[in-house]
Design a protein around this motif. Structure first.
Motif, PDB file in Angstrom:
ATOM      1  N   GLY A 274       0.794  -1.228   0.000  1.00 32.31           N
ATOM      2  CA  GLY A 274       0.000   0.000   0.000  1.00 32.31           C
ATOM      3  C   GLY A 274       0.815   1.261   0.000  1.00 32.31           C
ATOM      4  N   LYS A 275       2.137   1.123  -0.182  1.00 29.71           N
ATOM      5  CA  LYS A 275       3.003   2.295  -0.209  1.00 29.71           C
ATOM      6  C   LYS A 275       3.950   2.231  -1.412  1.00 29.71           C
ATOM      7  CE  LYS A 275       3.019   3.160   4.791  1.00 29.71           C
ATOM      8  NZ  LYS A 275       2.387   4.513   4.689  1.00 29.71           N
ATOM      9  N   HIS A 276       4.603   3.326  -1.639  1.00 36.58           N
ATOM     10  CA  HIS A 276       5.613   3.388  -2.702  1.00 36.58           C
ATOM     11  C   HIS A 276       6.711   4.357  -2.276  1.00 36.58           C
ATOM     12  CE1 HIS A 276       2.911   6.788  -3.607  1.00 36.58           C
ATOM     13  NE2 HIS A 276       4.007   7.394  -4.071  1.00 36.58           N
ATOM     14  N   PHE A 277       7.844   4.185  -2.901  1.00 34.98           N
ATOM     15  CA  PHE A 277       8.964   5.099  -2.619  1.00 34.98           C
ATOM     16  C   PHE A 277       8.791   6.402  -3.404  1.00 34.98           C
ATOM     17  CE2 PHE A 277      11.516   1.034  -1.979  1.00 34.98           C
ATOM     18  CZ  PHE A 277      11.500   1.138  -0.595  1.00 34.98           C
ATOM     19  N   GLU A 278       9.202   7.481  -2.796  1.00 35.18           N
ATOM     20  CA  GLU A 278       9.283   8.773  -3.483  1.00 35.18           C
ATOM     21  C   GLU A 278      10.644   9.399  -3.200  1.00 35.18           C
ATOM     22  OE1 GLU A 278       4.650  10.377  -3.589  1.00 35.18           O
ATOM     23  OE2 GLU A 278       6.048  11.190  -2.106  1.00 35.18           O
ATOM     24  N   TYR A 279      11.179  10.074  -4.204  1.00 37.98           N
ATOM     25  CA  TYR A 279      12.436  10.790  -3.998  1.00 37.98           C
ATOM     26  C   TYR A 279      12.186  12.290  -4.032  1.00 37.98           C
ATOM     27  CZ  TYR A 279      12.601  11.766  -9.057  1.00 37.98           C
ATOM     28  OH  TYR A 279      12.318  12.206 -10.334  1.00 37.98           O
ATOM     29  N   ARG A 280      13.001  13.024  -3.321  1.00 36.60           N
ATOM     30  CA  ARG A 280      12.920  14.489  -3.320  1.00 36.60           C
ATOM     31  C   ARG A 280      13.601  14.977  -4.595  1.00 36.60           C
ATOM     32  NH1 ARG A 280      13.075  18.710   0.613  1.00 36.60           N
ATOM     33  NH2 ARG A 280      12.762  20.656  -0.565  1.00 36.60           N
ATOM     34  N   VAL A 281      12.875  15.677  -5.414  1.00 33.95           N
ATOM     35  CA  VAL A 281      13.403  16.134  -6.705  1.00 33.95           C
ATOM     36  C   VAL A 281      14.575  17.098  -6.475  1.00 33.95           C
ATOM     37  CG1 VAL A 281      12.900  17.373  -8.838  1.00 33.95           C
ATOM     38  CG2 VAL A 281      11.182  15.834  -7.842  1.00 33.95           C
ATOM     39  N   PRO A 282      15.758  16.768  -7.001  1.00 41.26           N
ATOM     40  CA  PRO A 282      16.932  17.638  -6.783  1.00 41.26           C
ATOM     41  C   PRO A 282      16.913  18.854  -7.711  1.00 41.26           C
ATOM     42  CG  PRO A 282      17.570  15.729  -8.075  1.00 41.26           C
ATOM     43  CD  PRO A 282      16.125  15.535  -7.729  1.00 41.26           C
ATOM     44  N   ALA A 283      15.997  19.756  -7.436  1.00 42.92           N
ATOM     45  CA  ALA A 283      15.869  20.978  -8.237  1.00 42.92           C
ATOM     46  C   ALA A 283      15.473  22.112  -7.309  1.00 42.92           C
ATOM     47  CB  ALA A 283      14.826  20.788  -9.338  1.00 42.92           C
ATOM     48  N   ALA A 284      15.902  23.313  -7.674  1.00 41.99           N
ATOM     49  CA  ALA A 284      15.602  24.493  -6.866  1.00 41.99           C
ATOM     50  C   ALA A 284      14.863  25.520  -7.716  1.00 41.99           C
ATOM     51  CB  ALA A 284      16.887  25.083  -6.297  1.00 41.99           C
ATOM     52  N   GLY A 285      14.350  26.542  -7.063  1.00 38.25           N
ATOM     53  CA  GLY A 285      13.614  27.588  -7.756  1.00 38.25           C
ATOM     54  C   GLY A 285      14.503  28.768  -8.115  1.00 38.25           C
ATOM     55  N   VAL A 286      14.026  29.957  -7.786  1.00 27.83           N
ATOM     56  CA  VAL A 286      14.736  31.172  -8.150  1.00 27.83           C
ATOM     57  C   VAL A 286      16.113  31.260  -7.486  1.00 27.83           C
ATOM     58  CG1 VAL A 286      13.821  32.622  -6.304  1.00 27.83           C
ATOM     59  CG2 VAL A 286      14.405  33.659  -8.530  1.00 27.83           C
ATOM     60  N   GLU A 287      16.337  30.416  -6.467  1.00 24.06           N
ATOM     61  CA  GLU A 287      17.638  30.416  -5.785  1.00 24.06           C
ATOM     62  C   GLU A 287      18.788  30.134  -6.761  1.00 24.06           C
ATOM     63  OE1 GLU A 287      14.460  28.904  -2.960  1.00 24.06           O
ATOM     64  OE2 GLU A 287      15.116  28.442  -5.002  1.00 24.06           O
ATOM     65  N   THR A 288      18.516  29.369  -7.808  1.00 25.84           N
ATOM     66  CA  THR A 288      19.591  29.064  -8.766  1.00 25.84           C
ATOM     67  C   THR A 288      20.086  30.335  -9.450  1.00 25.84           C
ATOM     68  OG1 THR A 288      17.978  28.606 -10.525  1.00 25.84           O
ATOM     69  CG2 THR A 288      18.720  26.737  -9.198  1.00 25.84           C
ATOM     70  N   ALA A 289      19.151  31.219  -9.813  1.00 25.61           N
ATOM     71  CA  ALA A 289      19.540  32.484 -10.432  1.00 25.61           C
ATOM     72  C   ALA A 289      20.209  33.406  -9.420  1.00 25.61           C
ATOM     73  CB  ALA A 289      18.315  33.166 -11.041  1.00 25.61           C
ATOM     74  N   GLU A 290      19.699  33.404  -8.207  1.00 29.45           N
ATOM     75  CA  GLU A 290      20.281  34.255  -7.172  1.00 29.45           C
ATOM     76  C   GLU A 290      21.723  33.859  -6.871  1.00 29.45           C
ATOM     77  OE1 GLU A 290      17.498  33.653  -4.048  1.00 29.45           O
ATOM     78  OE2 GLU A 290      16.041  35.141  -4.800  1.00 29.45           O
TER      79      GLU A 290
END
Length: 409
Positions: A370-386
């Protein structure tokens, strides 16, 4: 302004007819906007060095070096008796010096695209008072006291030997054949050919005294027409006869003048939001390239085909870190390679979830019933531009704490 309301007439491009000096010698005046330059002799001994190909927009050497703003003379050795070479070389140089497009520089360069080179030809090159430097492609070995650049297939010998006087230079290219630089040759290798071309320019220009151009000025003229005036034909007038643009993350752009013009008119120049801005972070200028880091900002108030194909407007504001590698041949652009972080674009638009399913076992174990694995997406928002603009503005390495989790189905 729309594409329909901004129909322009194509602007004339630099042109100069080929001059037939003899059945085996032709001269191509510069194919640049300035129309003048130093002299360059090229030696060939096979058809693949003179004919274009439908498989690449990269032109044969005669046209390519003329686009660099050289007065280019080509001598075909395939049917020239060896005993006649010295006189042919002398007559060719005399013919070049008579042209108004020749800038008068007494130093002349020579590039050999040869499968072989006889001792008699080498001696003629050595004794010529006009030939100041030599570049060698192919299987030929040319021994001379003049500054020489060799482009050789294979790996460099070990240990690497250095020329302490820096008079001669040898570059090696793994996994290629001797005439990898010729677009019509069966062994043409595009990336090695491009690298060797830049190296040849770096070798020849200081010796021949140019031709030199302000590459930043050429690039900024192009971007003014592109983003400031939004003028398609003016933009295309800053480019070679057959240029290309490659937007790497979305594989959009255009190869060749017709397709690139259509791309600019229908998918780029009038497709960008009104508040589009480019904030330059760094610029590196090479012998034939301008490399920029910049922040590309806009409000996503329309569908932007080239950047976010298929995504309707979200109304969100984005600031994206970009890089551009711009190849300038002579005084016009040949190509643009543009890259950006597509993941941060989707994060800023709210279109990339923070977690996504991980469909594989972890260390041999599967998720509980009844469960599944999830990974935290290695992506950022506006911080990359900053962080691109100010390295201290965002703490580094926070993503090291990202981990997989179990979630309910």
């Amino acid at each position: 302004m729309s594409a329909e309301s901004a129909v322009e007439k194509p602007l004339p491009l630099p042109s100069a007819p080929v001059i037939n000096v003899s059945p085996l010698v032709v001269i191509q005046p510069p194919l640049s906007r300035i129309g003048k330059g130093p002299a360059l002799i090229i030696l060939i001994d096979q058809e693949s060095a003179s004919k274009p190909t439908a498989d690449s927009i990269d032109p044969p050497p005669l046209q390519k070096w003329a686009e660099e703003s050289f007065v280019v003379a080509r001598i075909d050795l395939s049917k020239l008796p060896t005993k006649d070479f010295e006189a042919t070389l002398s007559n060719t140089i005399d013919a070049v010096k008579q042209l108004p497009e020749y800038d008068g520089n007494q130093k002349i360069g020579l590039i050999a695209y040869l499968s072989a080179c006889s001792p008699e030809i080498v001696m003629s090159l050595e004794t010529s008072k006009d030939i100041a430097s030599i570049v060698v492609y192919g299987s030929s070995e040319i021994e001379t006291t003049k500054p020489t650049l060799f482009h050789k297939p294979g790996n460099p010998p070990m240990p690497i030997r250095k020329d302490l006087e820096k008079k001669d230079k040898t570059y090696y290219y793994p996994k290629v054949e001797p005439l990898f630089v010729l677009p019509s040759h069966k062994s043409f290798h595009a990336s090695s050919a491009s690298v060797s071309h830049s190296r040849t320019l770096s070798f020849l220009k200081p010796i021949l005294g140019g031709p030199w151009f302000d590459l930043e000025e050429i690039w900024e003229e192009h971007t003014l027409y592109e983003f400031g005036e939004r003028a398609v034909e003016k933009t295309m007038s800053t480019m070679l006869q057959e240029p290309y643009v490659n937007h790497i993350p979305t594989i959009t752009g255009g190869i060749g003048r017709e397709r690139l013009t259509s791309f600019y008119r229908n998918h780029f120049i009038f497709n960008n939001p009104e508040d589009t801005a480019l904030d330059l972070i760094s610029r590196t200028v090479g012998i034939d390239r301008v490399i920029d880091e910049f922040v590309f900002s806009f409000t996503h108030d329309r569908q932007i085909d080239w950047l976010l194909p298929g995504i309707p407007p979200t109304g969100k504001h984005c600031r994206l870190p970009f890089t551009s590698v711009v190849n300038i041949r002579g005084d016009r652009l040949y190509h643009e390679h543009i890259a950006w972080d597509q993941a941060t674009a989707l994060v800023q638009l709210g279109l990339l979830p923070e977690h996504l399913p991980f469909p594989y076992p972890i260390e041999g174990k599967v998720a509980a019933a009844g469960k599944h694995f999830e990974y935290r997406v290695p992506a950022a928002g506006v911080e990359t531009a900053e962080k691109l603009a100010d390295e201290s503005s965002v703490e580094s390495n926070k993503m090291f704490n990202f981990a997989v989790r179990e979630a309910d189905d």
